[in-house]
Design an enzyme around this catalytic site. Structure first.
Site, PDB file in Angstrom:
ATOM      1  N   ARG A  57     -36.705  15.600 -17.796  1.00 43.16           N
ATOM      2  CA  ARG A  57     -36.170  16.444 -16.720  1.00 43.16           C
ATOM      3  C   ARG A  57     -34.761  16.871 -17.091  1.00 43.16           C
ATOM      4  NH1 ARG A  57     -32.467  12.846 -14.801  1.00 43.16           N
ATOM      5  NH2 ARG A  57     -33.054  10.640 -14.744  1.00 43.16           N
ATOM      6  N   LYS A  65     -41.807   3.587 -20.106  1.00 40.70           N
ATOM      7  CA  LYS A  65     -40.944   3.190 -21.212  1.00 40.70           C
ATOM      8  C   LYS A  65     -41.677   2.405 -22.289  1.00 40.70           C
ATOM      9  CE  LYS A  65     -36.627   3.307 -18.597  1.00 40.70           C
ATOM     10  NZ  LYS A  65     -37.152   4.149 -17.540  1.00 40.70           N
TER      11      LYS A  65
END
Length: 645
Positions: free
Chosen positions: A297, A116
């Protein structure tokens, strides 16, 4: 086109992928742990390979075994699903290095967006707005605390490698920072093998808006519009919908364009989601929406996007992985209707959302089909819910022409869930969908926490449920021959109720006092025969009567003996493990004085931490818990002796 596919996952997502692959003529290979030897995804696949013991770290997280299974079965490609190894760049690279096709983005894209802090730095360089925060390399508690103080509370601690709501803690005051940091780091290390964190400013009226993006190997990137995932509990999404309520076209164009730019910045291929946080204090505005992270994903909530666009995202994944261009251009994609998804979990909201495990002796979701519904599940009646994995049983999705139609249809589906003896959150979901703010679209990520007391189902069966069971008991008592009684319950098709001996609908029979029990509570009910059309569904099961009650299921029996006692009762100061799990922290020592509500032990089960607290002021008389210890349900961990004032 890929001819054979190994699914490196389990449960509902494995079943979901198998369904599309079968429709495309692709041979499927499942993998399974000891706990999943008889699981639905194993039964549905063309072939299945055992990959290890039940704990995920010894099976579904062991990449070498998964690759070996693919090679042994002749699979050409590996689809990771979501969770487990789906965002592990090293595993993706190992799949490619083994000569197999990786159904997902290239490893460099995963690395670029998977951490992140690095992803935010890249977005800043690309001109994408991000929330204020600390992304630095110095991970000392002192530096992290100082940065949090400088940002200003409340702040959000987030695992650098996190996802799926794991490894996140809100901190409202400086004095709570150290404890929350340690808890977050423990969960991050356990879930992702990486305890590094970043600090963000916590937005006080936040909406979670995300955009589905898709890229191919020919340089094309499109978006499939937005989803709203603001209804969350402990940072875990509960209900998701598409499109987002209150989203005007100008804001939609701005946020979706930003999502496409973000994907292009990392040469993205495959399905991905760009997550944004919006300050909804003044409605949804493009200048008050910031990038949070990218999930590289397929998302759990992808069905709502499929429902409003008519696109099979798994099919797109398989086509793109085979080298084909995207099946549609941006100008060929549009929004049609509204879809809402609810996550059905094996947990007990009335008991602090504790996970519920065991056999699905009774399990029926069939009424979803009668509400334009869609069910994604990895279990059927007779299967079992394991303590080793996420407790989600199913995803319930309803599409309608407008939001209110989807909302009311999904509520109806939730109230018709039948599941016993495993407890679910279906009644909680129904109450949430009934909430006036949810109905109006005035949602934010704090709504559930603010209204939790109003949303929790009563532990007591409803009066209608008690009357329905009382009717069964009265009919048994009066005797007579079984009759063919037909009724309609909450939109169900007419169903035959056999065994209702001597039933007389709307008769003049005098009120009858009936006493029965659920094993812990005794109920005295004055039975007055109601109209059959209003009764909940009841059937005879071993040990009593199973009654469906607005998303809850109870087994009640005629009271002929003393009711049992609750396993986790702490009246004597015994603190028992409420479910099987691993001890991650012991906060006290034997002989220590404690106060009511003080945390004693932290137990990790189903990827979540559960704090066990002192039931009253007292002294720790016994301590039988150690860090990393595996404990079974009902195991006494601590005993507190009361100190009289």
């Amino acid at each position: 086109m890929i001819a054979s596919l190994l699914i490196a996952n389990r449960g509902e997502i494995a079943c979901r992928i198998i369904r599309t692959a079968r429709g495309m003529g692709i041979r499927t290979v499942a993998v399974y742990s000891d706990a999943d030897a008889k699981a639905l995804h194993v039964r549905q696949a063309d072939e299945a390979v055992h990959i290890g013991p039940s704990p995920a770290r010894e099976s579904y997280l062991v990449g070498d075994r998964i690759i070996a299974a693919a090679k042994a079965t002749g699979a050409e490609a590996i689809h990771p699903g979501y969770g487990f190894l789906s965002e592990n760049a090293d595993f993706a690279q190992a799949v490619i290095d083994a000569g197999l096709i990786w159904v997902g983005p290239n490893p460099d894209s995963i690395r670029a967006m998977g951490l992140k802090d690095a992803a935010k730095a890249r977005m800043i360089a690309a001109g994408v707005p991000v929330t204020p925060g600390y992304l630095g390399e110095d991970q000392s508690p002192e530096r992290l605390r100082a940065e949090a103080d400088a940002i200003g509370y409340p702040v959000l601690i987030k695992a650098v490698a996190g996802g799926g709501g794991k490894g996140m803690r809100r901190v409202d005051a400086a004095e709570a920072f150290d404890e929350m940091l340690q808890s977050c780091q423990r969960e991050a290390a356990s879930s992702f093998g990486d305890d590094r964190v970043l600090i963000e400013k916590y937005i006080l009226s936040p909406r979670h808006i995300e955009v589905q993006v898709f890229g191919d190997t020919h340089g094309n990137v499109v978006h499939l519009f937005e989803r709203d995932c603001s209804l969350q509990r402990r940072h875990q999404k509960v209900i998701e919908e598409a499109p987002a309520p209150g989203m005007d076209e100008g804001t939609r164009e701005a946020i979706c364009a930003a999502a496409v730019r973000a994907a292009q910045a990392v040469d993205y291929v495959g399905a991905g989601t760009i997550e944004f946080i919006a300050d909804a204090s003044e409605g949804l505005r493009a200048d008050r929406i910031w990038f949070m992270e990218m999930n590289t994903r397929l998302q759990v909530e992808h069905p709502v996007t499929e429902e409003i666009t008519g696109v099979d995202l798994v099919e797109w994944q398989l086509r793109v992985a085979s080298g084909e261009p995207l099946p549609k251009r941006q100008d060929e994609l549009s929004i049609d209707g509204w879809a809402i998804e609810a996550r059905l979990y094996a947990e007990d909201p009335a008991k602090g959302f504790l996970p519920s495990v065991g056999a699905l002796t009774h399990f029926n979701l069939s009424t979803a089909w009668r509400t334009n519904g869609r069910i994604e599940t990895g279990v059927v009646e007779g299967d079992a819910i394991s303590p080793f994995y996420d407790p989600m049983i199913a995803k319930l999705i309803v599409k309608a022409s407008d939001r209110d139609g989807a909302r009311t249809g999904l509520r109806k589906t939730c109230t018709n869930v039948r599941c016993w003896p495993v407890t679910t959150n279906a009644a909680f979901l129904a109450a949430l969908l009934d909430d006036p703010d949810v109905a109006s679209g005035a949602v934010d990520t704090g709504l559930i926490a603010r209204k939790i007391d109003d949303l929790l189902p009563d532990e007591r069966p409803s009066d209608d449920a008690l009357q329905a069971v009382a009717m069964m008991i009265v009919d048994e008592t009066f005797g007579g021959k079984p009759r063919d009684i037909r009724t309609t319950y909450l939109g169900r098709d007419p169903i035959r109720l056999d065994g209702l001996a001597g039933l007389r609908v709307n008769s003049d029979r005098k009120p009858t006092l009936v006493t029965f029990t659920d094993g812990t509570t005794t109920y005295d009910v004055t039975f007055r025969e109601p109209s059959v059309s209003t009764l909940p569904w009841v059937e005879t099961v071993p040990g009593g009567f199973l009654v469906d009650d607005e998303g809850r299921s109870f087994v009640l029996k005629h009271a002929r003996a003393e009711p049992g006692s609750s396993l986790a009762a702490a009246a004597d100061g015994a603190i028992l493990a409420p479910m099987p799990g691993r001890v991650t922290a012991v906060e006290v020592t034997a002989g220590q004085s404690v106060t009511k509500g003080q945390k004693l032990v932290t137990l990790e089960a189903m990827k979540m931490e559960h704090g066990l607290t002192a039931p009253f002021d007292g002294i720790v008389a016994e301590l039988d818990a150690e860090v990393e210890q595996q404990v079974g349900e009902g195991r006494m961990l601590v005993r507190v002796e009361r100190v009289e004032a």
